[in-house]
Design an enzyme around this catalytic site. Structure first.
Site, PDB file in Angstrom:
ATOM      1  N   SER A 112       1.184  -1.012  -0.137  1.00  0.00           N
ATOM      2  CA  SER A 112       0.356   0.175   0.141  1.00  0.00           C
ATOM      3  C   SER A 112       1.213   1.551   0.096  1.00  0.00           C
ATOM      4  O   SER A 112       0.071   2.203  -0.312  1.00  0.00           O
ATOM      5  CB  SER A 112      -0.440  -0.187   1.285  1.00  0.00           C
ATOM      6  N   ASN A 183      -3.992   6.159  -1.270  1.00  0.00           N
ATOM      7  CA  ASN A 183      -3.908   6.298   0.207  1.00  0.00           C
ATOM      8  C   ASN A 183      -2.383   7.759   0.231  1.00  0.00           C
ATOM      9  O   ASN A 183      -2.739   8.655   1.113  1.00  0.00           O
ATOM     10  CB  ASN A 183      -2.622   5.422   0.343  1.00  0.00           C
TER      11      ASN A 183
HETATM   12  N1  3HC Z   1     -15.586 -11.424   4.245  1.00  0.00           N
HETATM   13  C1  3HC Z   1     -16.520 -10.709   3.368  1.00  0.00           C
HETATM   14  N2  3HC Z   1     -17.691 -10.312   3.940  1.00  0.00           N
HETATM   15  C2  3HC Z   1     -17.598 -10.045   5.702  1.00  0.00           C
HETATM   16  C3  3HC Z   1     -15.901  -9.747   5.353  1.00  0.00           C
HETATM   17  C4  3HC Z   1     -15.149  -9.807   4.896  1.00  0.00           C
HETATM   18  N3  3HC Z   1     -13.664 -10.197   5.389  1.00  0.00           N
HETATM   19  N4  3HC Z   1     -15.738  -8.919   6.548  1.00  0.00           N
HETATM   20  C5  3HC Z   1     -17.137  -8.394   7.096  1.00  0.00           C
HETATM   21  N5  3HC Z   1     -18.257  -9.119   5.898  1.00  0.00           N
HETATM   22  C6  3HC Z   1     -20.051  -9.199   6.174  1.00  0.00           C
HETATM   23  C7  3HC Z   1     -19.727  -9.296   7.314  1.00  0.00           C
HETATM   24  O1  3HC Z   1     -20.409 -10.892   7.871  1.00  0.00           O
HETATM   25  C8  3HC Z   1     -21.092  -8.838   7.195  1.00  0.00           C
HETATM   26  O2  3HC Z   1     -22.555  -9.204   6.843  1.00  0.00           O
HETATM   27  P1  3HC Z   1     -23.418 -10.248   8.016  1.00  0.00           P
HETATM   28  O3  3HC Z   1     -23.536  -9.299   9.811  1.00  0.00           O
HETATM   29  O4  3HC Z   1     -24.425 -10.344   7.775  1.00  0.00           O
HETATM   30  O5  3HC Z   1     -22.254 -11.342   8.531  1.00  0.00           O
HETATM   31  C9  3HC Z   1     -21.231  -7.874   6.373  1.00  0.00           C
HETATM   32  O6  3HC Z   1     -19.815  -7.962   5.548  1.00  0.00           O
HETATM   33  C10 3HC Z   1     -21.798  -6.948   6.044  1.00  0.00           C
HETATM   34  O7  3HC Z   1     -20.480  -6.238   7.015  1.00  0.00           O
HETATM   35  P2  3HC Z   1     -20.945  -4.658   8.044  1.00  0.00           P
HETATM   36  O8  3HC Z   1     -22.622  -4.718   7.981  1.00  0.00           O
HETATM   37  O9  3HC Z   1     -20.044  -4.270   8.597  1.00  0.00           O
HETATM   38  O10 3HC Z   1     -21.088  -3.865   6.347  1.00  0.00           O
HETATM   39  P3  3HC Z   1     -21.138  -2.052   6.350  1.00  0.00           P
HETATM   40  O11 3HC Z   1     -22.686  -1.708   5.749  1.00  0.00           O
HETATM   41  O12 3HC Z   1     -21.227  -1.479   7.599  1.00  0.00           O
HETATM   42  O13 3HC Z   1     -19.995  -1.676   5.621  1.00  0.00           O
HETATM   43  C11 3HC Z   1     -17.676  -1.481   5.254  1.00  0.00           C
HETATM   44  C12 3HC Z   1     -18.685  -1.775   5.435  1.00  0.00           C
HETATM   45  C13 3HC Z   1     -17.457  -2.439   3.514  1.00  0.00           C
HETATM   46  C14 3HC Z   1     -16.420  -2.231   6.496  1.00  0.00           C
HETATM   47  C15 3HC Z   1     -18.111   0.414   5.071  1.00  0.00           C
HETATM   48  O14 3HC Z   1     -18.475   0.336   6.464  1.00  0.00           O
HETATM   49  C16 3HC Z   1     -16.927   0.899   4.709  1.00  0.00           C
HETATM   50  O15 3HC Z   1     -16.795   1.391   3.209  1.00  0.00           O
HETATM   51  N6  3HC Z   1     -16.166   1.141   5.362  1.00  0.00           N
HETATM   52  C17 3HC Z   1     -15.279   2.359   4.378  1.00  0.00           C
HETATM   53  C18 3HC Z   1     -13.970   1.163   4.675  1.00  0.00           C
HETATM   54  C19 3HC Z   1     -12.505   2.055   3.733  1.00  0.00           C
HETATM   55  O16 3HC Z   1     -12.329   3.374   4.151  1.00  0.00           O
HETATM   56  N7  3HC Z   1     -11.702   1.144   3.589  1.00  0.00           N
HETATM   57  C20 3HC Z   1     -10.521   1.339   3.207  1.00  0.00           C
HETATM   58  C21 3HC Z   1      -9.481   1.528   3.982  1.00  0.00           C
HETATM   59  S1  3HC Z   1      -7.624   2.597   3.913  1.00  0.00           S
HETATM   60  C22 3HC Z   1      -7.021   0.806   2.861  1.00  0.00           C
HETATM   61  O17 3HC Z   1      -7.380  -0.256   2.867  1.00  0.00           O
HETATM   62  C23 3HC Z   1      -6.291   1.436   2.443  1.00  0.00           C
HETATM   63  C24 3HC Z   1      -4.436  -0.022   2.860  1.00  0.00           C
HETATM   64  O18 3HC Z   1      -3.321   0.538   2.296  1.00  0.00           O
HETATM   65  C25 3HC Z   1      -4.358   0.629   4.234  1.00  0.00           C
END
Ligand code: 3HC
Length: 275
Positions: A112, A183
């Site tokens: 990343s 990022n």
């Molecule tokens: N695989 C599959 N399913 C998953 C999972 C995974 N790893 N993790 C969670 N889920 C499932 C859960 O099981 C849940 O279903 P269930 O509760 O019915 O079992 C389902 O996904 C939905 O979970 P949430 O209710 O928590 O989902 P949300 O609708 O709240 O969305 C999110 C979650 C997509 C994480 C949202 O909150 C989001 O977009 N957040 C921002 C994340 C973000 O910005 N990420 C980027 C970070 S920066 C990065 O990664 C860069 C790196 O280089 C550092």
């Protein structure tokens, strides 16, 4: 197509999960059998939930074979590296992959904040090295940055791009600059958010509510840093600061102190919030 995933931590397991879901034969490599099995359990858990929720009909867990031996990646068409975020171990791994895999195997890194070009420079065939940067949680976030290093050829780049599409992702094309696209913007922005915590004497909950309800973020900045991992975020900030010398890239002291105290977010049970 056969895909290899090296390192089955949060990112690698998420990527392997996407491959299994897409029906791709996948070889997952971890350093111990126990770590590999733990990753497979997570993958099965999430895919089973998707079946229960009617999002997919079924999945074939046999698509995933686990190994501790890198030579089992010999037959892969594309290998994605998702090991520790440090340059030397990655460069070392790529030299081993170059020796083991066919000359036309595409070697991708999920780094990343490190330079794909510096990783590619470790091998004698840097033209087949490309960045495939997934976002956390990989199974849920649609974006993959397909990163062209200085010497990447079109064939390798296009293979990585089309794999991302096969995985149901939304790939974008970019060049190998510090932080790539997202990022480069997100890391200084999150660092600003953390500094505002102290400057504006706002609570963690109110800052998160502010960015969710005032800027439309799906989760607040503190929740997000807890999700990504305080240590991962600090490390990425340091790497970007080192490359750009922009002060906004530098990790805020509050985050460094949290990291040093072991408050790493969700994975350690405590960060800005308690889990
Ligand atoms: N695989 C599959 N399913 C998953 C999972 C995974 N790893 N993790 C969670 N889920 C499932 C859960 O099981 C849940 O279903 P269930 O509760 O019915 O079992 C389902 O996904 C939905 O979970 P949430 O209710 O928590 O989902 P949300 O609708 O709240 O969305 C999110 C979650 C997509 C994480 C949202 O909150 C989001 O977009 N957040 C921002 C994340 C973000 O910005 N990420 C980027 C970070 S920066 C990065 O990664 C860069 C790196 O280089 C550092």
């Amino acid at each position: 197509m056969r895909v290899g995933v090296v390192g089955l931590g949060t990112m690698g397991a998420g990527i392997a999960q996407l491959c299994v879901e897409a029906g791709i034969d996948t070889v997952g490599r971890e350093v111990t059998a126990d770590l590999g099995e733990r990753a497979r359990d997570r993958i099965v858990h999430f895919l089973t939930r998707k079946v229960e929720k009617g999002q997919i009909e079924s999945f074939e867990v046999e698509r995933l074979s686990l190994t501790v031996d890198l030579t089992d990646l010999a037959k892969c068409d594309l290998v994605i590296e998702a090991i520790v975020e440090e340059l030397e171990p990655k460069r070392q791994l790529f030299t081993e992959l170059e020796r083991i895999c066919r000359p036309d195997t595409v070697l991708a890194t999920n780094t990343s904040a490190l330079s794909v070009t510096e990783i590619a420079a470790a091998v004698s065939s840097p033209e087949r090295v490309v960045g495939m940067h997934f976002f956390n949680p990989a199974p849920l976030m649609p974006l993959v940055e397909i990163v062209r290093a200085e010497l990447t050829v079109d064939a390798a780049f296009d293979t990585a791009f089309s794999l991302a599409e096969t995985l149901g992702k939304h790939p974008i094309r970019c060049h190998d600059t510090p932080g790539f696209v997202v990022n480069r913007v997100l890391i200084p922005l999150l660092n600003d958010c953390i500094r505002v915590l102290d400057e504006a004497r706002v609570t963690v909950e109110d800052l998160d509510a502010g960015m969710k309800h005032g800027a439309g973020w799906p989760m607040g900045p503190c929740e997000l840093v807890d999700l990504v991992g305080v240590d991962v975020h600090v490390h990425a900030s340091e790497a970007l600061y080192e490359k750009t010398r922009e002060t906004r890239m530098a990790p805020p002291p509050r985050l460094v102190a949290m990291k040093n105290a072991g408050l790493l977010g969700r994975k350690s049970g405590r960060g800005f919030y308690t889990y």
